[in-house]
Scaffold this motif. Sequence first.
Motif, PDB file in Angstrom:
ATOM      1  N   HIS A 134       0.834  -1.205   0.000  1.00 27.96           N
ATOM      2  CA  HIS A 134       0.000   0.000   0.000  1.00 27.96           C
ATOM      3  C   HIS A 134       0.872   1.258   0.000  1.00 27.96           C
ATOM      4  O   HIS A 134       0.514   2.266  -0.626  1.00 27.96           O
ATOM      5  CB  HIS A 134      -0.916   0.008   1.222  1.00 27.96           C
ATOM      6  N   LEU A 135       1.988   1.191   0.695  1.00 30.38           N
ATOM      7  CA  LEU A 135       2.903   2.329   0.743  1.00 30.38           C
ATOM      8  C   LEU A 135       3.464   2.624  -0.643  1.00 30.38           C
ATOM      9  O   LEU A 135       3.635   3.787  -1.025  1.00 30.38           O
ATOM     10  CB  LEU A 135       4.034   2.042   1.727  1.00 30.38           C
ATOM     11  N   LEU A 136       3.736   1.571  -1.415  1.00 29.68           N
ATOM     12  CA  LEU A 136       4.256   1.754  -2.768  1.00 29.68           C
ATOM     13  C   LEU A 136       3.248   2.501  -3.629  1.00 29.68           C
ATOM     14  O   LEU A 136       3.613   3.392  -4.412  1.00 29.68           O
ATOM     15  CB  LEU A 136       4.581   0.391  -3.389  1.00 29.68           C
ATOM     16  N   THR A 137       1.972   2.178  -3.482  1.00 31.64           N
ATOM     17  CA  THR A 137       0.918   2.905  -4.202  1.00 31.64           C
ATOM     18  C   THR A 137       0.861   4.353  -3.744  1.00 31.64           C
ATOM     19  O   THR A 137       0.645   5.269  -4.548  1.00 31.64           O
ATOM     20  CB  THR A 137      -0.448   2.227  -3.968  1.00 31.64           C
ATOM     21  N   ASN A 138       1.084   4.569  -2.450  1.00 31.20           N
ATOM     22  CA  ASN A 138       1.102   5.923  -1.889  1.00 31.20           C
ATOM     23  C   ASN A 138       2.210   6.752  -2.528  1.00 31.20           C
ATOM     24  O   ASN A 138       2.012   7.920  -2.868  1.00 31.20           O
ATOM     25  CB  ASN A 138       1.288   5.836  -0.373  1.00 31.20           C
ATOM     26  N   PHE A 139       3.361   6.166  -2.730  1.00 35.31           N
ATOM     27  CA  PHE A 139       4.472   6.876  -3.387  1.00 35.31           C
ATOM     28  C   PHE A 139       4.124   7.194  -4.833  1.00 35.31           C
ATOM     29  O   PHE A 139       4.501   8.237  -5.357  1.00 35.31           O
ATOM     30  CB  PHE A 139       5.743   6.027  -3.335  1.00 35.31           C
ATOM     31  N   ASP A 140       3.396   6.279  -5.473  1.00 35.02           N
ATOM     32  CA  ASP A 140       3.044   6.491  -6.874  1.00 35.02           C
ATOM     33  C   ASP A 140       2.084   7.670  -7.030  1.00 35.02           C
ATOM     34  O   ASP A 140       2.135   8.404  -8.013  1.00 35.02           O
ATOM     35  CB  ASP A 140       2.405   5.214  -7.440  1.00 35.02           C
ATOM     36  N   ASN A 141       1.202   7.850  -6.047  1.00 33.98           N
ATOM     37  CA  ASN A 141       0.244   8.955  -6.119  1.00 33.98           C
ATOM     38  C   ASN A 141       0.900  10.309  -5.865  1.00 33.98           C
ATOM     39  O   ASN A 141       0.435  11.333  -6.373  1.00 33.98           O
ATOM     40  CB  ASN A 141      -0.880   8.728  -5.095  1.00 33.98           C
ATOM     41  N   ASP A 142       1.954  10.316  -5.053  1.00 31.32           N
ATOM     42  CA  ASP A 142       2.664  11.552  -4.734  1.00 31.32           C
ATOM     43  C   ASP A 142       4.130  11.316  -5.028  1.00 31.32           C
ATOM     44  O   ASP A 142       4.776  10.463  -4.417  1.00 31.32           O
ATOM     45  CB  ASP A 142       2.464  11.906  -3.259  1.00 31.32           C
ATOM     46  N   LYS A 143       4.684  12.038  -5.981  1.00 37.95           N
ATOM     47  CA  LYS A 143       6.029  11.769  -6.468  1.00 37.95           C
ATOM     48  C   LYS A 143       7.122  12.077  -5.450  1.00 37.95           C
ATOM     49  O   LYS A 143       8.274  11.732  -5.653  1.00 37.95           O
ATOM     50  CB  LYS A 143       6.294  12.559  -7.765  1.00 37.95           C
ATOM     51  N   LYS A 144       6.791  12.784  -4.354  1.00 39.65           N
ATOM     52  CA  LYS A 144       7.794  13.049  -3.329  1.00 39.65           C
ATOM     53  C   LYS A 144       8.202  11.716  -2.721  1.00 39.65           C
ATOM     54  O   LYS A 144       7.372  10.961  -2.230  1.00 39.65           O
ATOM     55  CB  LYS A 144       7.220  13.972  -2.263  1.00 39.65           C
ATOM     56  N   GLY A 145       9.498  11.419  -2.724  1.00 35.47           N
ATOM     57  CA  GLY A 145       9.937  10.075  -2.365  1.00 35.47           C
ATOM     58  C   GLY A 145      10.234   9.848  -0.908  1.00 35.47           C
ATOM     59  O   GLY A 145      11.154   9.082  -0.591  1.00 35.47           O
ATOM     60  N   VAL A 146       9.512  10.473   0.016  1.00 34.04           N
ATOM     61  CA  VAL A 146       9.771  10.271   1.428  1.00 34.04           C
ATOM     62  C   VAL A 146       8.479  10.441   2.222  1.00 34.04           C
ATOM     63  O   VAL A 146       7.604  11.224   1.850  1.00 34.04           O
ATOM     64  CB  VAL A 146      10.849  11.256   1.938  1.00 34.04           C
ATOM     65  N   ARG A 147       8.359   9.657   3.298  1.00 33.24           N
ATOM     66  CA  ARG A 147       7.216   9.756   4.199  1.00 33.24           C
ATOM     67  C   ARG A 147       7.726   9.711   5.637  1.00 33.24           C
ATOM     68  O   ARG A 147       8.707   9.015   5.950  1.00 33.24           O
ATOM     69  CB  ARG A 147       6.237   8.585   3.986  1.00 33.24           C
ATOM     70  N   VAL A 148       7.035  10.445   6.516  1.00 33.77           N
ATOM     71  CA  VAL A 148       7.342  10.397   7.941  1.00 33.77           C
ATOM     72  C   VAL A 148       6.438   9.346   8.575  1.00 33.77           C
ATOM     73  O   VAL A 148       5.219   9.369   8.387  1.00 33.77           O
ATOM     74  CB  VAL A 148       7.136  11.777   8.601  1.00 33.77           C
ATOM     75  N   VAL A 149       7.037   8.418   9.313  1.00 37.83           N
ATOM     76  CA  VAL A 149       6.293   7.320   9.928  1.00 37.83           C
ATOM     77  C   VAL A 149       5.938   7.700  11.356  1.00 37.83           C
ATOM     78  O   VAL A 149       6.795   8.185  12.116  1.00 37.83           O
ATOM     79  CB  VAL A 149       7.136   6.028   9.925  1.00 37.83           C
ATOM     80  N   VAL A 150       4.676   7.465  11.709  1.00 35.70           N
ATOM     81  CA  VAL A 150       4.206   7.808  13.053  1.00 35.70           C
ATOM     82  C   VAL A 150       3.563   6.587  13.703  1.00 35.70           C
ATOM     83  O   VAL A 150       3.108   5.672  13.015  1.00 35.70           O
ATOM     84  CB  VAL A 150       3.196   8.981  13.010  1.00 35.70           C
ATOM     85  N   ASP A 151       3.538   6.591  15.049  1.00 38.23           N
ATOM     86  CA  ASP A 151       2.893   5.495  15.775  1.00 38.23           C
ATOM     87  C   ASP A 151       1.405   5.788  15.956  1.00 38.23           C
ATOM     88  O   ASP A 151       0.881   6.762  15.398  1.00 38.23           O
ATOM     89  CB  ASP A 151       3.576   5.262  17.120  1.00 38.23           C
ATOM     90  N   GLU A 152       0.716   4.957  16.762  1.00 35.92           N
ATOM     91  CA  GLU A 152      -0.734   5.129  16.900  1.00 35.92           C
ATOM     92  C   GLU A 152      -1.123   6.412  17.617  1.00 35.92           C
ATOM     93  O   GLU A 152      -2.276   6.839  17.554  1.00 35.92           O
ATOM     94  CB  GLU A 152      -1.348   3.925  17.628  1.00 35.92           C
ATOM     95  N   PHE A 153      -0.147   7.040  18.299  1.00 37.10           N
ATOM     96  CA  PHE A 153      -0.414   8.289  18.996  1.00 37.10           C
ATOM     97  C   PHE A 153       0.011   9.514  18.189  1.00 37.10           C
ATOM     98  O   PHE A 153      -0.090  10.640  18.666  1.00 37.10           O
ATOM     99  CB  PHE A 153       0.309   8.297  20.351  1.00 37.10           C
TER     100      PHE A 153
END
Length: 332
Positions: A288-307
């Motif tokens: 799913h993350l790979l699809t997320n990258f495809d929708n937005d060409k910026k090649g980085v995401r910040v990962v967060v926990d449940e809080f």
Amino acid sequence: MSEDLLQLALLVLVVLIGSALCSGVEAALLTVNPLRVHELAARPKPIPGAKRLARLRQKLGRTLTVLVIANNGFNIFGSLMLGSYATFVFEQNGINGIALPIFSVGLTILVILLGEILPKSIGSRLAIEVSLASAPVLHFLGLIMRPLLLFLEKLLPVITEENELSTDEEEIQQMAHLGSQKGQIEADEAAMITKVFQLNDLKARDLMTPRVSAPTLDGAARLNDLKTTLLNNNEEWWVVLGAEVDKILGVVNREKLLTALLVGDGEETPAELSEAVEFVPEMIRVDHLLTNFDNDKKGVRVVVDEFGGFVGLIGAEAVLAVLAGWWRKSSS
């Protein structure tokens, strides 16, 4: 040779040919690759007989019923008729004694060898060719036998079940492995197919750079003060932090920061040059993350926990590393 013996020989030939055709077509239909049939039928210009063959395979129970009726018509009814006619011919020609048992044994051997074993071997080897060639005939026989088929389908409902074209991960991986062994696809292609299915089993937290190792910058610092840090670290993307704990102002590209330094904008801050950040949960599946990258060409995401707390950074290259085989699961 008398005319009666010649007619008997011709009838034997008809029974053998009929039995052989039915057996060969049955073997071809059972061994033909359904994906290959679907591909031929789905072409803009389908191969002749492909669409009809696809429909016949969709209702394989009905198609096989037609073949079984025809085959047993030759093997059982034909053999009984030949036995009766052979008895009559041998009596007419005065060779009744041992001739009939020899004829019966010989006919049985011929039916097994030439009516079953050999045609089934040929049908299995030339499955697609035989199936395509026989599709129109099977369709015609199905129309002729329709009343009998409808009766049998009422009596045995399992005949009416449709064969759905489906597959699963394990089957695809096995096909890729066999294709690699046979040389039909490259070994690295088969390996990559296997790695694609790994994406479904991995989460963002498995591939991310943890917070303690993630490249971060103070959003209020001047670029001139960060020059040494930027030159000594080749990370492409940096997380821009605010004054509060877990306050993320955005992300900024290293090339953009260095360009600002080169043009004399060293008094600017990372916060002023940062871009809006996109957050992803640490439990998001990597496919799913790979699809997320495809929708937005910026090649980085910040990962967060449940809080909503900042726990790491992940880039598209981390996902590509899995596909390329560079990623290795941590032993911890």
